[in-house]
Design a protein around this motif. Structure first.
Motif, PDB file in Angstrom:
ATOM      1  N   TYR A  10       7.414  33.250  24.050  1.00  0.00           N
ATOM      2  CA  TYR A  10       6.766  32.003  23.428  1.00  0.00           C
ATOM      3  C   TYR A  10       5.235  31.785  23.891  1.00  0.00           C
ATOM      4  O   TYR A  10       4.424  31.725  23.040  1.00  0.00           O
ATOM      5  N   LEU A  11       5.244  31.984  25.143  1.00  0.00           N
ATOM      6  CA  LEU A  11       3.780  32.225  25.654  1.00  0.00           C
ATOM      7  C   LEU A  11       2.893  33.294  25.044  1.00  0.00           C
ATOM      8  O   LEU A  11       1.776  33.045  24.639  1.00  0.00           O
ATOM      9  N   GLU A  12       3.581  34.483  25.259  1.00  0.00           N
ATOM     10  CA  GLU A  12       2.696  35.529  24.202  1.00  0.00           C
ATOM     11  C   GLU A  12       2.425  35.227  23.013  1.00  0.00           C
ATOM     12  O   GLU A  12       1.366  35.913  22.546  1.00  0.00           O
ATOM     13  N   LYS A  36      13.061  36.056  35.697  1.00  0.00           N
ATOM     14  CA  LYS A  36      12.597  36.765  34.533  1.00  0.00           C
ATOM     15  C   LYS A  36      13.627  36.403  33.388  1.00  0.00           C
ATOM     16  O   LYS A  36      13.232  36.451  32.199  1.00  0.00           O
ATOM     17  N   ALA A  37      14.835  36.680  33.732  1.00  0.00           N
ATOM     18  CA  ALA A  37      16.110  36.571  32.832  1.00  0.00           C
ATOM     19  C   ALA A  37      15.957  35.216  32.159  1.00  0.00           C
ATOM     20  O   ALA A  37      16.230  34.945  31.013  1.00  0.00           O
ATOM     21  N   THR A  38      15.825  34.087  33.050  1.00  0.00           N
ATOM     22  CA  THR A  38      16.058  32.828  32.618  1.00  0.00           C
ATOM     23  C   THR A  38      14.669  32.411  31.864  1.00  0.00           C
ATOM     24  O   THR A  38      14.845  31.452  30.929  1.00  0.00           O
ATOM     25  N   THR A  39      13.623  32.865  32.060  1.00  0.00           N
ATOM     26  CA  THR A  39      12.368  32.608  31.461  1.00  0.00           C
ATOM     27  C   THR A  39      11.693  33.471  30.396  1.00  0.00           C
ATOM     28  O   THR A  39      10.756  33.484  29.972  1.00  0.00           O
ATOM     29  N   GLU A  40      12.492  34.152  30.021  1.00  0.00           N
ATOM     30  CA  GLU A  40      12.362  35.365  29.371  1.00  0.00           C
ATOM     31  C   GLU A  40      11.950  34.718  27.911  1.00  0.00           C
ATOM     32  O   GLU A  40      10.856  34.995  27.087  1.00  0.00           O
ATOM     33  N   SER A  41      12.387  33.981  27.250  1.00  0.00           N
ATOM     34  CA  SER A  41      12.296  33.126  26.180  1.00  0.00           C
ATOM     35  C   SER A  41      10.881  32.498  26.302  1.00  0.00           C
ATOM     36  O   SER A  41      10.198  32.636  25.282  1.00  0.00           O
TER      37      SER A  41
END
Length: 177
Positions: free
Chosen positions: A70-72, A61-66
């Motif tokens: 972006y997806l949102e 979650k921490a590494t893919t937060e950005s």
């Protein structure tokens, strides 16, 4: 055999039966204790694995937060054109509202080779001949209004009239359903 011998035999038989039942019971208790120990060790292993998975999930979650943000941000654009009919209708309406001379339109749904994230693509092949300013402005406008649209190919040649251009376009719209 007299009654005392029969009674002694009966008591001995009862004692042996009791010892046998006690042995069976003890075997069952030992078996259940082993099963309990195994279940407890499996429970500890599962709890450890769960803790490790939770830690890994938090790291992901921490590494893919950005990426998730972006997806949102892009999700409304993808969901607005989520099937071939809505994509075709959207392009056709924009063509009509721009009042461009359309020589040919062909729409086809094709399977994508990008994996599961984008299972299909709606490909629009358009042939337009009109004033070059109108056509180029329309291309810029449609790319602005439909940000998920991809211009796969474009060919611009001289048109029949002096200020006209003949444009062969292939647009691709990713379909998520």
């Amino acid at each position: 055999m007299n009654t005392k011998q029969a009674a002694a035999f009966l008591v001995a038989f009862a004692a042996l039966a009791l010892l046998y039942a006690l042995s069976l019971f003890r075997t069952q208790v030992t078996l259940r204790e082993k099963e309990l120990q195994q279940a407890q060790s499996e429970s500890v292993a599962a709890a450890t694995a769960l803790t490790q998975e939770k830690i890994q999930l938090e790291k992901l979650k921490a590494t893919t937060e950005s990426y998730l943000r972006y997806l949102e941000a892009w999700e409304p654009h993808f969901s607005s054109l989520n099937n071939a009919q809505s994509a075709e209708l959207s392009i056709s309406l924009r063509l009509k509202s721009a009042n461009l001379l359309t020589l040919a339109q062909r729409y086809e749904r094709i399977n994508a080779k990008f994996g599961e994230a984008i299972p299909a693509i709606m490909r629009a092949s358009l042939s337009i001949e009109d004033n070059y300013v109108s056509v180029l402005n329309w291309i810029g406008l449609i790319e602005e209004e439909l940000p998920t649209l991809r211009t796969a190919s474009i060919s611009i040649t001289k048109g029949e009239r002096p200020n006209d251009i003949r444009t062969e376009l292939v647009f691709e719209v990713p379909l998520i359903q």
